[in-house]
Each structure stands twice: as C-alpha cells, then as structure tokens.
Design an enzyme around this catalytic site. Structure first.
Site, short mmCIF file in Angstrom:
data_model
loop_
_atom_site.label_atom_id
_atom_site.label_comp_id
_atom_site.label_asym_id
_atom_site.label_seq_id
_atom_site.Cartn_x
_atom_site.Cartn_y
_atom_site.Cartn_z
N GLU A 1 -54.77 -2.15 -10.74
CA GLU A 1 -53.68 -2.24 -11.22
C GLU A 1 -52.69 -1.50 -10.13
OE1 GLU A 1 -54.12 -1.27 -15.71
OE2 GLU A 1 -54.15 0.67 -14.61
N LYS B 1 -52.97 4.75 -24.04
CA LYS B 1 -52.46 5.78 -23.27
C LYS B 1 -52.06 6.98 -24.38
CE LYS B 1 -50.66 2.94 -19.50
NZ LYS B 1 -49.69 2.73 -18.75
N GLU C 1 -51.89 7.04 -13.53
CA GLU C 1 -51.32 8.06 -13.98
C GLU C 1 -51.97 9.44 -14.03
OE1 GLU C 1 -50.50 6.21 -17.79
OE2 GLU C 1 -49.30 4.70 -16.93
N ASN D 1 -55.25 -0.11 -23.17
CA ASN D 1 -55.24 1.13 -22.80
C ASN D 1 -53.89 1.76 -23.67
OD1 ASN D 1 -54.86 3.79 -21.82
ND2 ASN D 1 -54.38 2.91 -19.59
N HIS E 1 -57.21 6.11 -13.62
CA HIS E 1 -56.19 5.40 -13.67
C HIS E 1 -54.88 6.10 -12.79
CE1 HIS E 1 -52.48 4.20 -15.83
NE2 HIS E 1 -53.13 3.11 -16.41
N SER F 1 -48.24 -4.60 -16.48
CA SER F 1 -47.25 -5.59 -17.51
C SER F 1 -48.00 -6.84 -17.93
CB SER F 1 -46.29 -5.74 -16.42
OG SER F 1 -45.39 -4.48 -16.13
N GLY G 1 -46.00 -0.84 -16.59
CA GLY G 1 -44.96 -0.49 -17.29
C GLY G 1 -43.59 -0.63 -16.69
P1 PGA Z 1 -48.77 -1.77 -18.96
O1 PGA Z 1 -49.94 -0.63 -18.49
O2 PGA Z 1 -49.45 -2.99 -19.41
O3 PGA Z 1 -47.88 -1.19 -19.98
O4 PGA Z 1 -48.15 -2.22 -17.51
C1 PGA Z 1 -51.21 -1.00 -17.66
C2 PGA Z 1 -51.79 0.17 -17.68
O5 PGA Z 1 -51.73 1.09 -17.19
O6 PGA Z 1 -53.44 0.28 -17.78
#
Ligand code: PGA
Length: 253
Positions: free
Chosen positions: A169, A13, A99, A11, A97, A215, A175
């Site tokens: 997630e 982003k 976010e 992903n 997601h 992560s 992140g």
């Molecule tokens: P990350 O993000 O691996 O940077 O923690 C995962 C995601 O948001 O899909």
C-alpha cells in the site's frame, strides 16, 4: 488459471456501527451469493467483530481484525490481544497498516512482535508495507520495503511464511484517489516476491498472496488485478459500499 487463490479484503477502518456493519455484509453476501474462486475478507472494528463473525458463520466472507497487541494478555489498557481476537471469531488480522505506523508509532520491530502474536494465536497476518510520497520520489522505496519485510518477518519459519498475506500500500495512494500506475505496482510486487524467494525459497514465494491497496475502486480494479504478481486487493473506502465492493470482487477473472 491463477497460481494462487486471490483475495479481496475490505478494511473498514474506524467506520460503521454494528447494525450498519451487518447491513453491509448482508448486502455483500446476498448481492453476490457465489463469489467464485476468490477469498473475501472484511476487517471490522473490534467492537462489531464478534457480532459480524457470528452473523457470517455460514457465509463465504472471512473476518479480520485491523490490529492486535503483541502480548496475549496483560496490563495494556485499551488494547486487544490475538487470543481475544481469535476467540471473537476472526481468522485474519491486519498488521502494520500505514495509519498504525504513522499515527500510533508502530515500528518494524513492534510489527514483527505482532506478526509472531498472530501466528501464535492461529491468525493469518495481512502485513502491510509501502512507502511515503517522499520515499517514492527519492527512489528509496525499494530499500524501505526491503527493511519493512526483513524486520517485520524476522524469525518467521518457511511454513508460516507460506501462509502470509502481504499488502503493498503506497502511503501516497491511500484515501487520496491517486492510484499507483500498473507498472509501479507490478514492479514492487515482483520485488516483494523475489525477496521472499531469496529468504524462504521459490515454493514459499509462490504461495504468498500479495495484495495491492490504495484507492482501489471498480473503475481501476480490473487493470490492477490482472497484473501477474497481484493476487488481490486491500480496499478501504470502496469496501464500505456493497455494490462497489461486489464490483471489485467480480473484476477477478
Ligand atoms: P483506500 O484505503 O482504499 O481508501 O485508499 C486502503 C487502505 O488503507 O487499506
């Protein structure tokens, strides 16, 4: 021998220009010409999607969008529909997601409409579910994930459900460098599979790929990816770097 073909999805982003995106997918494709028994997907920003899709026409790497609108067309300034995303060359789309839920006020009801729009346009949705830190600490997380699944998948037929990809997630692990413990991950993945079995029967529940995200990096991917109910990973930060992403793909046995 795995029951389900695993998936490693990146992903991206809101990162990378088109030129940087092409460089990254070339790094993955040429750095790992034969990925083995695994589906590899990159979720690009809308703007680089058509170019990356054209470039990867003969590659094993599949393309996802990161979001879609729930209508196929209309007066929705700034949005992209499933119809347009399919036309641009994607076969998958990330829906719900955290976010999007957090910064763009997406509710489970909206997410359900988006899931339907994805199927209507022949896109396989990657539905993200997961709890916040507070919901983890108060123990509410199983109820929250149960609701995200129940409302998010409302009216979905069994055959459509079997094609679904779910990503667990935990919001507190995205992140942050903080990964969920292996037993926390396996517990939630099992819970998701049991609730799918309850709703759609064992055959469908056995077919759905459930990815872990939050992560994931080369240093922890092997441990997570060998858990019985973990069928792959949705990778954010580490998917922006070809050698790290390749290491994660290679950690699938
Ligand atoms: P990350 O993000 O691996 O940077 O923690 C995962 C995601 O948001 O899909």
């Amino acid at each position: 021998m795995r029951k389900r073909t695993p998936i490693i999805a990146g992903n991206w982003k809101m990162h990378l220009t088109s030129a940087e995106a092409i460089q990254l997918v070339d790094g993955i494709h040429y750095g790992l010409p034969f990925p083995g028994e695994v589906e590899v997907i990159v979720a690009t920003p809308f703007l680089s999607l058509p170019e990356v899709a054209r470039h990867l026409r003969d590659s094993y790497i599949g393309i996802a969008a990161q979001n879609l609108h729930f209508d196929d067309q209309g007066a929705f300034t700034g949005e992209c529909s499933g119809k347009q995303i399919k036309d641009a060359g994607a076969d998958y789309v990330i829906v719900g997601h955290s976010e999007r839920r957090q910064y763009f006020a997406e509710t489970d009801e909206i997410i359900n409409k988006k899931i339907k729009a994805a199927y209507r346009n022949n896109l396989i949705p990657i539905l993200c579910v997961g709890e916040t830190l507070e919901e983890r600490e108060t123990g509410e997380f199983s109820a929250i994930i149960g609701r995200q699944l129940a409302v998010g998948l409302l009216d979905l037929t069994g055959p459509d459900a079997a094609k679904l990809i779910i990503a667990y997630e935990p919001v507190w692990a995205i992140g942050t460098g903080r990964t969920a413990l292996a037993e926390q991950v396996e517990d939630v993945h099992r819970l998701i599979r049991v609730s799918l079995a309850f709703k759609y029967g064992g055959m469908v529940a056995d077919a759905v790929r459930i990815l872990y995200g939050g992560s994931v990096k080369p240093a922890n991917s092997r441990e997570l990816l060998t858990l019985p109910n973990v069928d792959g990973a949705l990778v954010g930060g580490a998917s922006l770097n070809a050698p790290d992403f390749i290491e994660i793909i290679k950690s699938i046995d």
